[in-house]
Scaffold this active site. Structure first.
Site, PDB file in Angstrom:
ATOM      1  N   HIS A 199      16.089 -24.006 -10.111  1.00  0.00           N
ATOM      2  CA  HIS A 199      15.520 -25.187  -9.466  1.00  0.00           C
ATOM      3  C   HIS A 199      15.954 -25.293  -8.006  1.00  0.00           C
ATOM      4  O   HIS A 199      15.256 -25.933  -7.207  1.00  0.00           O
ATOM      5  CB  HIS A 199      15.916 -26.446 -10.242  1.00  0.00           C
ATOM      6  CG  HIS A 199      15.120 -26.658 -11.486  1.00  0.00           C
ATOM      7  ND1 HIS A 199      14.545 -27.875 -11.814  1.00  0.00           N
ATOM      8  CD2 HIS A 199      14.777 -25.808 -12.489  1.00  0.00           C
ATOM      9  CE1 HIS A 199      13.894 -27.759 -12.965  1.00  0.00           C
ATOM     10  NE2 HIS A 199      14.028 -26.509 -13.395  1.00  0.00           N
ATOM     11  N   ASN A 208      13.686 -32.648 -12.140  1.00  0.00           N
ATOM     12  CA  ASN A 208      15.138 -32.450 -12.126  1.00  0.00           C
ATOM     13  C   ASN A 208      15.923 -33.533 -12.864  1.00  0.00           C
ATOM     14  O   ASN A 208      17.155 -33.458 -12.947  1.00  0.00           O
ATOM     15  CB  ASN A 208      15.637 -32.380 -10.680  1.00  0.00           C
ATOM     16  CG  ASN A 208      15.244 -31.087  -9.999  1.00  0.00           C
ATOM     17  OD1 ASN A 208      14.961 -30.091 -10.661  1.00  0.00           O
ATOM     18  ND2 ASN A 208      15.224 -31.088  -8.671  1.00  0.00           N
TER      19      ASN A 208
END
Length: 359
Positions: free
Chosen positions: A85, A113
């Site tokens: 990420h 997230n």
């Protein structure tokens, strides 16, 4: 006496044999790492970047992670996911580690997230503190994260590989919109993923290999229940779907499900066996087997784990170099969750220099 001599000779021969086996293993490992080092690295990174400044950095990180994963192996997948990420948003520069500020919320607040494990962020900063205590403020948080991601793979049973180092940390995090637009969603199909990865100079093999990171870890129900409700995805195994419905009785259930039903905490090739049995969790997983362009690679990995490991290693090294900061770019943070505090004089000097250039 003859018997004692024979015993000594036998013992000697056994020791020689053991040494030969050991040397062969060491040689094989060295050759494997050398092959992996054939992957091109960007300017500013090096295979031996901290050889003088912090030669024990990799030992420090791996030793600590062994303790961490002994307590909670689930953190291995969590750290690996954070690395993904980070790299996919604005490059492997640790911007995902930054907390929000007066300028706005950080990347961790973006919808994709929200399920990143907070304890994993704590682990990363603890690793940074251990390294800094030993070597001073010379190793970046982005390098700590890259090494921790590699060790998460290794300590879960996956391949070991060399990591090019020398990354610097970003001075700012990405916006919520940028973060959302750059992270491949779980509902993406193979065509969308192939195009997305191509824009990052990652090929189809890289895509299928990196997707194998889902061989460990968990997923939250809302990330895949679109395949269950209101109608079941026809590409999903019916028994598997029924089990998922018990875990996730509603589309917005807060429950979790392991990514790989065969060996959820072991980094191996069983994820691809899952796909061949129509037991992939996300659309982005299962469509790799549905699509003819990627199916052959999935099948090859399901049959040959070593091939998966080799391709995964190459893909990780390539991904880990995306849009990195090097040289004098960015900074080396003293705290992974915040930019370094600058003195009033340094800010003033920068302002004066900027003003002069504008005259």
């Amino acid at each position: 006496m003859a018997k004692g001599y024979s015993t000594r000779v036998l013992t000697f021969l056994m020791l020689i044999s053991l040494m030969a086996v050991t040397l062969n293993l060491v040689s094989s490992t060295a050759e494997a790492k050398e092959r992996r080092r054939d992957v091109p690295i960007v300017k500013g990174l090096s295979w031996s970047f901290y050889q003088k400044a912090c030669p024990k950095v990799e030992n420090i990180i791996r030793k600590e992670l062994k303790k961490v994963f002994k307590r909670d192996i689930g953190l291995a997948a969590a750290i690996l996911r954070i690395h993904f990420h980070d790299c996919f948003v604005q490059g492997c520069e640790a911007s995902v580690l930054l907390a929000g500020s007066a300028s706005g919320p950080g990347e961790q607040s973006s919808i994709p997230n929200l399920t990143l494990r907070q304890q994993a962020f704590v682990v990363i900063d603890n690793l940074r503190a251990l390294v800094q205590k030993k070597c001073g403020q010379v190793v970046s948080c982005s390098d700590v994260l890259a090494l921790a991601a590699r060790d998460s793979v290794v300590l879960s049973g996956g391949p070991d590989y060399a990591v090019p180092l020398g990354r610097r940390d970003s001075l700012a995090f990405a916006s919520q919109e940028t973060t959302l637009n750059n992270l491949p969603p779980p509902f993406a199909n193979a065509s969308q993923l192939i195009a997305d990865f191509a824009n990052r100079n990652l090929n189809i093999t890289d895509l299928v290999a990196l997707s194998g990171g889902h061989t460990i870890g968990i997923a939250h129900c809302p990330s895949f229940t679109d395949r269950l409700y209101p109608n079941q995805d026809p590409t999903m195994n019916k028994s598997f779907a029924n089990n998922l419905k018990r875990t996730c009785p509603t589309a917005n259930s807060s429950n979790t499900q392991v990514n790989d039903i065969r060996s959820p905490d072991v980094f191996d090739n069983k994820y691809y066996v899952d796909l061949m049995n129509r037991q992939g969790l996300f659309t982005s997983d299962q469509d790799l087997f549905v699509d003819k362009r990627t199916r052959g690679i999935v099948e090859s990995y399901a049959i040959d784990q070593q091939r998966f490991f080799e391709d995964f290693t190459v893909a990780m090294i390539k991904m880990g170099q995306m849009s990195v900061l090097t040289g004098t770019q960015g900074e080396i943070r003293s705290n992974c969750s915040a930019r370094n505090t600058r003195s009033f004089m340094s800010v003033l000097e920068e302002g004066i220099e900027e003003a002069i250039t504008m005259i």
